[in-house]
Each structure stands twice: as structure tokens, then as C-alpha cells.
Scaffold this motif. Structure first.
Motif, PDB file in Angstrom:
ATOM      1  N   THR A   8       0.839  -1.190   0.000  1.00 19.71           N
ATOM      2  CA  THR A   8       0.000   0.000   0.000  1.00 19.71           C
ATOM      3  C   THR A   8       0.879   1.247   0.000  1.00 19.71           C
ATOM      4  N   GLU A   9       0.274   2.367  -0.288  1.00 17.36           N
ATOM      5  CA  GLU A   9       0.998   3.636  -0.256  1.00 17.36           C
ATOM      6  C   GLU A   9       1.591   3.882   1.134  1.00 17.36           C
ATOM      7  N   THR A  10       0.828   3.573   2.173  1.00 16.20           N
ATOM      8  CA  THR A  10       1.322   3.748   3.543  1.00 16.20           C
ATOM      9  C   THR A  10       2.515   2.847   3.811  1.00 16.20           C
ATOM     10  N   GLU A  11       2.466   1.611   3.351  1.00 16.64           N
ATOM     11  CA  GLU A  11       3.595   0.694   3.554  1.00 16.64           C
ATOM     12  C   GLU A  11       4.846   1.205   2.845  1.00 16.64           C
ATOM     13  N   ILE A  12       4.669   1.752   1.659  1.00 15.60           N
ATOM     14  CA  ILE A  12       5.809   2.309   0.933  1.00 15.60           C
ATOM     15  C   ILE A  12       6.384   3.497   1.701  1.00 15.60           C
ATOM     16  N   ARG A  13       5.523   4.339   2.228  1.00 12.97           N
ATOM     17  CA  ARG A  13       5.991   5.482   3.025  1.00 12.97           C
ATOM     18  C   ARG A  13       6.738   5.001   4.260  1.00 12.97           C
ATOM     19  N   ILE A  14       6.230   3.962   4.914  1.00 13.57           N
ATOM     20  CA  ILE A  14       6.908   3.399   6.090  1.00 13.57           C
ATOM     21  C   ILE A  14       8.296   2.905   5.707  1.00 13.57           C
ATOM     22  N   LEU A  15       8.389   2.144   4.629  1.00 16.99           N
ATOM     23  CA  LEU A  15       9.688   1.624   4.195  1.00 16.99           C
ATOM     24  C   LEU A  15      10.670   2.755   3.911  1.00 16.99           C
ATOM     25  N   ARG A  16      10.197   3.790   3.254  1.00 18.67           N
ATOM     26  CA  ARG A  16      11.086   4.915   2.930  1.00 18.67           C
ATOM     27  C   ARG A  16      11.558   5.644   4.177  1.00 18.67           C
ATOM     28  N   LEU A  17      10.664   5.822   5.143  1.00 24.40           N
ATOM     29  CA  LEU A  17      11.055   6.491   6.382  1.00 24.40           C
ATOM     30  C   LEU A  17      12.024   5.637   7.189  1.00 24.40           C
ATOM     31  N   LEU A  18      11.809   4.329   7.218  1.00 24.57           N
ATOM     32  CA  LEU A  18      12.748   3.440   7.899  1.00 24.57           C
ATOM     33  C   LEU A  18      14.108   3.493   7.211  1.00 24.57           C
ATOM     34  N   HIS A  19      14.097   3.550   5.904  1.00 26.44           N
ATOM     35  CA  HIS A  19      15.333   3.638   5.123  1.00 26.44           C
ATOM     36  C   HIS A  19      16.094   4.927   5.437  1.00 26.44           C
ATOM     37  N   GLU A  20      15.353   5.992   5.743  1.00 32.41           N
ATOM     38  CA  GLU A  20      15.978   7.267   6.118  1.00 32.41           C
ATOM     39  C   GLU A  20      16.598   7.214   7.511  1.00 32.41           C
ATOM     40  N   GLY A  21      16.321   6.147   8.262  1.00 35.49           N
ATOM     41  CA  GLY A  21      16.931   5.985   9.572  1.00 35.49           C
ATOM     42  C   GLY A  21      16.002   6.235  10.749  1.00 35.49           C
ATOM     43  N   ARG A  41       2.432  -3.299  10.125  1.00 37.38           N
ATOM     44  CA  ARG A  41       2.585  -3.135   8.673  1.00 37.38           C
ATOM     45  C   ARG A  41       3.916  -3.714   8.190  1.00 37.38           C
ATOM     46  N   VAL A  42       4.971  -3.487   8.955  1.00 32.27           N
ATOM     47  CA  VAL A  42       6.283  -4.038   8.603  1.00 32.27           C
ATOM     48  C   VAL A  42       6.220  -5.570   8.639  1.00 32.27           C
TER      49      VAL A  42
END
Length: 77
Positions: A8-21, A41-42
Motif C-alpha cells: 500500500t501507499e502507507t507501507e511504501i511510506r513506512i519503508l522509505r522512512l525506515l530507510h531514512e533511519g 505493517r512491517v
């Protein structure tokens, strides 16, 4: 455009924020959701993408191009 399977869009946002640290709590605050929601979600993504652990999830996201092309992706649901 990159097609990211079963996310989902939210899951993608979560992954990107986790990737940012950011940690789970910081991601939750940024997205205005609960800490447990981020964890769930993760976990759901790890099951769907058949990976064992967050590092493997990050590697799979990298393979799928989640971290490139910031907002130029389609989400397959």
C-alpha cells in the motif's frame, strides 16, 4: 514507472522512512499512526514478500526500487 507488488501507499511510506533511519516510533509520529500499526505493517510486508527480518525487507525493497524515484511509482494491490 516501478510497480511495487502488494504494497500500500502507507507501507511504501513506512519503508522509505525506515530507510531514512527513523525508528518505528518516529515513523508513527510522522504518519500520525500508532507505533504498533507501524510494527504490524512491517510484519505484514515481511510475510507477503517472504523475507525473514527487517534487513531482508530493506534489501527486497531496494531490489523493487522502493527507495528510488521518490513518488513516481505505482502500487499494486
Amino acid at each position: 514507472m516501478t510497480v511495487i507488488p502488494e504494497a500500500t501507499e502507507t507501507e511504501i511510506r513506512i519503508l522509505r522512512l525506515l530507510h531514512e533511519g527513523l525508528d518505528d516510533a518516529a515513523v508513527a509520529r510522522r504518519l500520525c499512526v500508532g507505533h504498533r500499526t507501524v510494527q504490524r505493517r512491517v510484519h505484514d510486508l515481511m510475510k507477503r514478500w517472504e523475507v525473514n527480518g527487517r534487513v531482508a525487507l530493506g534489501a527486497r525493497a531496494q531490489e523493487l526500487g522502493v527507495y528510488t524515484g521518490a513518488d513516481t511509482h505505482e502500487v499494486a494491490v
